[in-house]
Motif scaffolding. Structure first.
Motif, PDB file in Angstrom:
ATOM      1  N   SER A  46       5.730  -6.567  -5.796  1.00  0.00           N
ATOM      2  CA  SER A  46       4.704  -6.427  -4.766  1.00  0.00           C
ATOM      3  C   SER A  46       4.328  -7.806  -4.243  1.00  0.00           C
ATOM      4  O   SER A  46       4.721  -8.821  -4.824  1.00  0.00           O
ATOM      5  CB  SER A  46       3.455  -5.734  -5.335  1.00  0.00           C
ATOM      6  OG  SER A  46       2.721  -6.633  -6.131  1.00  0.00           O
ATOM      7  N   TYR A 141       6.176  -1.013   2.355  1.00  0.00           N
ATOM      8  CA  TYR A 141       6.033  -1.856   1.161  1.00  0.00           C
ATOM      9  C   TYR A 141       5.563  -3.265   1.543  1.00  0.00           C
ATOM     10  O   TYR A 141       4.745  -3.866   0.852  1.00  0.00           O
ATOM     11  CB  TYR A 141       7.341  -1.944   0.383  1.00  0.00           C
ATOM     12  CG  TYR A 141       7.899  -0.612  -0.080  1.00  0.00           C
ATOM     13  CD1 TYR A 141       7.078   0.479  -0.372  1.00  0.00           C
ATOM     14  CD2 TYR A 141       9.270  -0.428  -0.227  1.00  0.00           C
ATOM     15  CE1 TYR A 141       7.607   1.695  -0.783  1.00  0.00           C
ATOM     16  CE2 TYR A 141       9.803   0.779  -0.654  1.00  0.00           C
ATOM     17  CZ  TYR A 141       8.970   1.838  -0.917  1.00  0.00           C
ATOM     18  OH  TYR A 141       9.495   3.038  -1.329  1.00  0.00           O
ATOM     19  N   ALA A 144       1.873  -3.462   2.139  1.00  0.00           N
ATOM     20  CA  ALA A 144       1.023  -3.239   0.960  1.00  0.00           C
ATOM     21  C   ALA A 144       0.482  -4.570   0.438  1.00  0.00           C
ATOM     22  O   ALA A 144       1.105  -5.612   0.601  1.00  0.00           O
ATOM     23  CB  ALA A 144       1.822  -2.539  -0.130  1.00  0.00           C
ATOM     24  N   ASP A 149      -0.733  -0.103  -4.087  1.00  0.00           N
ATOM     25  CA  ASP A 149      -0.414   0.239  -2.696  1.00  0.00           C
ATOM     26  C   ASP A 149       1.079   0.538  -2.547  1.00  0.00           C
ATOM     27  O   ASP A 149       1.466   1.460  -1.827  1.00  0.00           O
ATOM     28  CB  ASP A 149      -0.784  -0.894  -1.750  1.00  0.00           C
ATOM     29  CG  ASP A 149      -2.279  -1.149  -1.664  1.00  0.00           C
ATOM     30  OD1 ASP A 149      -3.067  -0.272  -2.072  1.00  0.00           O
ATOM     31  OD2 ASP A 149      -2.656  -2.246  -1.190  1.00  0.00           O
ATOM     32  N   ILE A 150       1.912  -0.249  -3.212  1.00  0.00           N
ATOM     33  CA  ILE A 150       3.369  -0.028  -3.160  1.00  0.00           C
ATOM     34  C   ILE A 150       3.697   1.348  -3.740  1.00  0.00           C
ATOM     35  O   ILE A 150       4.472   2.114  -3.169  1.00  0.00           O
ATOM     36  CB  ILE A 150       4.138  -1.127  -3.939  1.00  0.00           C
ATOM     37  CG1 ILE A 150       3.960  -2.481  -3.270  1.00  0.00           C
ATOM     38  CG2 ILE A 150       5.594  -0.762  -4.121  1.00  0.00           C
ATOM     39  CD1 ILE A 150       5.015  -2.934  -2.323  1.00  0.00           C
ATOM     40  N   ALA A 153       2.665   4.064  -1.379  1.00  0.00           N
ATOM     41  CA  ALA A 153       3.601   4.134  -0.252  1.00  0.00           C
ATOM     42  C   ALA A 153       4.913   4.779  -0.697  1.00  0.00           C
ATOM     43  O   ALA A 153       5.494   5.594   0.028  1.00  0.00           O
ATOM     44  CB  ALA A 153       3.850   2.754   0.316  1.00  0.00           C
TER      45      ALA A 153
END
Length: 158
Positions: A46, A141, A144, A149-150, A153
Motif C-alpha cells: 500500500s 489501489y 488508496a 483501503d486497498i 478496493a
C-alpha cells in the motif's frame, strides 16, 4: 533469482539485461529493509510502504510459484499484491499468478510511479495488456491511502 523458471520466459532476466533492475543471486545481497513482493506477504502493499520502497527499494523473488512455497526473506517487509490478473502468456487471465515484471509494474503503479510501470512493461509484447486488464483495480489501489483501503478496493474486483 532462484533460477527456477524457464530462462527463455524469465521476465526478471530480461529486466536485468535491459538494465532496468539489478539481480541478486542471494537474499543477503538485497538492500537491508527493502520491500519484498511475496505471494503470501504479511500485509498487502500500500502507499504506507512508499517511504521504505523509495529509500531502500523494491524486490521480487524470481521463483516459480508452481514449485512450492516461495522462501521468505528475513529482515525485509514481505508484501503481497492485491487482486490483479496476469497478462503473461503462461498464466494469462489467472489472478495473483503474476510474472516478476507484472509484480514490479503493479508495485510501481500502486506506489505512484505509473510511468515507470509502463516503461518496464513496454519491453514485453504482452506488457500493455497487463495494464488493459488491470486498469481499474490499479487506479483504485493507487488512490488508496492505507492497507485497509486497498483491501476494501480489492473486494470490488474479486
Amino acid at each position: 533469482m532462484l533460477e527456477e523458471c524457464d530462462p527463455k520466459r524469465c521476465t526478471a532476466r530480461k529486466l536485468v539485461r535491459f538494465g532496468l533492475v539489478e539481480g541478486a543471486p542471494r537474499a543477503g545481497l538485497l538492500p537491508r529493509g527493502c520491500v519484498v513482493l511475496h505471494p503470501s506477504g504479511e500485509h498487502v502493499l500500500s502507499p504506507e510502504d512508499l517511504r521504505d520502497a523509495e529509500a531502500r527499494g523494491i524486490a521480487v523473488i524470481d521463483s516459480s510459484w508452481k514449485r512450492g512455497d516461495v522462501p521468505r526473506i528475513p529482515r525485509h517487509p514481505a508484501r503481497a499484491l492485491p487482486y490483479l490478473l496476469a497478462a503473461n502468456s503462461v498464466n494469462y487471465g489467472k489472478p495473483f499468478l503474476l510474472s516478476s515484471v507484472e509484480a514490479f509494474a503493479a508495485a510501481l503503479w500502486i506506489l505512484g510511479h505509473p510511468m515507470q510501470a509502463e516503461e518496464i512493461l513496454s519491453k514485453f509484447g504482452w506488457g500493455r495488456q497487463f495494464l488493459v486488464l488491470n486498469r481499474e483495480p490499479l487506479e483504485a489501489y493507487a488512490a488508496a491511502a492505507t492497507r485497509e483501503d486497498i483491501l476494501a478496493a480489492q473486494g470490488e474486483f474479486i
